[in-house]
Design an enzyme around this catalytic site. Structure first.
Site, PDB file in Angstrom:
ATOM      1  N   HIS A 115      69.543  61.379  63.966  1.00  0.00           N
ATOM      2  CA  HIS A 115      69.247  60.049  64.511  1.00  0.00           C
ATOM      3  C   HIS A 115      70.306  59.693  65.547  1.00  0.00           C
ATOM      4  CE1 HIS A 115      68.675  55.756  64.896  1.00  0.00           C
ATOM      5  NE2 HIS A 115      67.452  55.961  64.426  1.00  0.00           N
ATOM      6  N   GLU A 190      62.629  59.633  70.229  1.00  0.00           N
ATOM      7  CA  GLU A 190      63.063  58.237  70.243  1.00  0.00           C
ATOM      8  C   GLU A 190      63.971  58.014  71.455  1.00  0.00           C
ATOM      9  OE1 GLU A 190      63.195  56.354  66.092  1.00  0.00           O
ATOM     10  OE2 GLU A 190      64.959  57.613  66.203  1.00  0.00           O
TER      11      GLU A 190
HETATM   12  P1  PGA Z   1      63.628  50.402  65.821  1.00  0.00           P
HETATM   13  O1  PGA Z   1      64.401  51.675  65.293  1.00  0.00           O
HETATM   14  O2  PGA Z   1      62.220  50.519  65.355  1.00  0.00           O
HETATM   15  O3  PGA Z   1      64.343  49.228  65.223  1.00  0.00           O
HETATM   16  O4  PGA Z   1      63.730  50.410  67.319  1.00  0.00           O
HETATM   17  C1  PGA Z   1      63.821  52.940  65.330  1.00  0.00           C
HETATM   18  C2  PGA Z   1      64.781  53.965  64.809  1.00  0.00           C
HETATM   19  O5  PGA Z   1      66.000  53.797  64.952  1.00  0.00           O
HETATM   20  O6  PGA Z   1      64.356  54.975  64.239  1.00  0.00           O
END
Ligand code: PGA
Length: 268
Positions: A115, A190
């Site tokens: 992450h 992401e």
């Molecule tokens: P968020 O986070 O939905 O709050 O943008 C996503 C993540 O960090 O996996």
């Protein structure tokens, strides 16, 4: 025989593809305490079970302390429990770390690795993420591997370059790993600048990146089954639009997953 199975997206208009599973991973981060996590699970237990189904998989990722009670609460139900990280080491003197074997023993079937908050705040490298993946596969835990570019990299048009670097040790590890055979791997794109900001990339950008990722996976010829997830400010308002993007088979949801009503809206 070496082969690569890529889960094509739910958008394809065949009946089988229409009912394809969509995965919702709730990443609670450190936003829910032990007590709050248990309250969420007990209060919304029946509603969560009603949301899950043959085409809807739900994975809840609380912090380490809350995994055992949540795994018990959802034991023998379709709701899966995941960890938010694991150690890149199998066992040993690594103060504060938790091994893949331990999270397996407490009932995790999934685990987020790489992450961006860990890459940025804990300086985790692409190689370490690949090490974690090996340990997870050893215990049959589905890795949820996060990749994504920073805002300045996005603005400089370097998204694919960054993702290529992040994927390189993963693909290399997986190609040489007999244990990867047929294992399921969730790859979550992401964009770092979308996480927790309310900003979501354009549909065009996401189309481009997800089809590029899909073809990268096919070309890499990895003996595992990949599904692609999107993460970054998924909300009740944008979920439908995001679901329609080719090759997206799930979401990694941070902030919006803490509020059950919002989470429910995203799933429905
Ligand atoms: P968020 O986070 O939905 O709050 O943008 C996503 C993540 O960090 O996996």
């Amino acid at each position: 025989m070496r082969y690569s199975v890529f889960h094509v997206s739910h958008h394809i208009s065949t009946k089988a593809a229409m009912t394809k599973e969509f995965i919702y991973v709730a990443n609670w981060k450190m936003n829910a305490t032990f007590r709050e996590s248990i309250d969420f699970a007990t209060t919304n237990h029946d509603d969560l079970l009603a949301l899950a189904g043959p085409s809807t998989q739900i994975v809840l990722c609380p912090s380490f302390d809350s995994i055992t009670p949540l795994a018990q609460i959802f034991d023998t139900t379709p709701i899966a429990i995941g960890a938010q990280d694991c150690s890149s080491r199998a066992k040993g003197s690594y103060t504060g770390q938790v091994s893949a074997q331990s999270i397996h023993q407490v009932g995790c079937t999934h685990c987020i690795i790489g992450h961006s908050e860990r890459r940025l705040l804990n300086h985790e490298s692409n190689e370490e993420v690949a090490e974690k993946l090996i340990h997870l596969l050893d215990f049959d835990i589905t890795p949820i591997v996060c990749i994504g570019e920073l805002l300045e990299e996005y603005e400089a048009g370097k998204t694919q370059e960054v993702l290529t670097m992040q994927l390189a040790p993963l693909f290399e590890t997986l190609s040489a790993l007999p244990a990867a055979q047929n294992k399921s791997i969730l790859l979550a794109y992401e964009p770092v600048w979308s996480i927790g900001t309310g900003k979501v990339a354009s549909v065009e950008h996401l189309h481009e990146i997800f089809s590029w990722l899909a073809s990268r996976i096919v070309t890499a010829s990895i003996p595992a089954r990949f599904s692609l997830l999107y993460g970054g400010s998924v909300s009740g308002d944008n979920a439908q639009k995001l679901k329609e993007i080719d090759n997206i088979s799930g979401f990694l949801i941070g902030r919006a997953s803490i509020d059950f009503q919002v989470f429910k809206k995203i799933v429905q």
